[in-house]
Write an enzyme that holds these catalytic residues in place. Sequence first.
Site, mmCIF file in Angstrom:
data_model
loop_
_atom_site.group_PDB
_atom_site.id
_atom_site.type_symbol
_atom_site.label_atom_id
_atom_site.label_comp_id
_atom_site.label_asym_id
_atom_site.label_seq_id
_atom_site.Cartn_x
_atom_site.Cartn_y
_atom_site.Cartn_z
ATOM 1 N N ARG A 178 40.411 57.014 37.121
ATOM 2 C CA ARG A 178 40.035 56.197 38.283
ATOM 3 C C ARG A 178 41.256 55.868 39.122
ATOM 4 O O ARG A 178 41.164 55.797 40.347
ATOM 5 C CB ARG A 178 39.293 54.941 37.826
ATOM 6 C CG ARG A 178 37.900 55.273 37.302
ATOM 7 C CD ARG A 178 37.103 54.055 36.910
ATOM 8 N NE ARG A 178 35.787 54.483 36.440
ATOM 9 C CZ ARG A 178 34.956 53.733 35.748
ATOM 10 N NH1 ARG A 178 35.300 52.491 35.441
ATOM 11 N NH2 ARG A 178 33.783 54.206 35.350
ATOM 12 N N CYS A 233 42.151 45.527 38.810
ATOM 13 C CA CYS A 233 41.348 46.506 38.085
ATOM 14 C C CYS A 233 40.224 46.927 39.024
ATOM 15 O O CYS A 233 40.454 47.089 40.218
ATOM 16 C CB CYS A 233 40.813 45.909 36.779
ATOM 17 S SG CYS A 233 39.842 44.402 37.013
#
Length: 277
Positions: A178, A233
């Site tokens: 990611r 995050c």
Amino acid sequence: MSYLISASEAYERLHDSNTVFADVRFVLGQPSAGEEAYRLGHIPGAVFFDLNHDLSGPKEEHGGGHPLPEADLFARKLGQAGIDEHTEVIVYDDQGGSIASRLWWMLKHAGHERVKLLADGFSGWQAGGFPVTTEIALPAAKKFVPRVNDSLQVTIEEVRAGIGAENRVLIDSRIHGRYTGEDTSKYLKAGHIPGAINHYWEDGSPEGVFLDAAHQRERFKSIPLDREIIVYCGAGVTACPNVLALTEAGYTDVKLYVGSWSDWTSYEENPVATGEG
């Protein structure tokens, strides 16, 4: 001071009237799983906090997937759980500290320092042979007065303004694919905030056990101790175990970007980087 506590140390506090255990188990994609697990068995006297309902505010166009709830509302929930400024809180989950660390950070943000993470998690508690119950806790209510410390977080404007600053380190806590943008499955855009480095949060709690200060220092040894560190995050949850890990490692200027990647990509004009670095 360490914010970690072992199962054996926590057991010694089990009957301390001034200690509250907070069960924060939650499974992403299965929003009812945490509470179901709590009802099937939890540490005696533990109160349950739900990530979506207790530790997050309503989602809006901007602000990320898990924005903070209103400070007064959160304070009322803490009071209902029997927590005030004098209470020691021991937070735990069964997800490597990823969810419990969110409550740890929120308590610190609300001005409460007497909070520790059960490093072994609920599975470690069970493996140690310590007691488990299905009895739902009904604590006597207290009054929690928040003393919000906004120096523990940054706004999106501060993140934008600090891109490229030499005295600042920006840490992306997501899994590597990611971060690089190879994994395009979850967010509006794939990649990371320009200048961010990748430290996957789960490296700090392999096999579900949160590593001690020495191991966390080894994880982050390439980062000078005097840097301002901003951690993010996907939605402001799994950055929190990295915030805790960095704090354990001796870093004193660690801040959370609550909105994280889900907030960053909600602004079309924000730059996105892919690949390594």
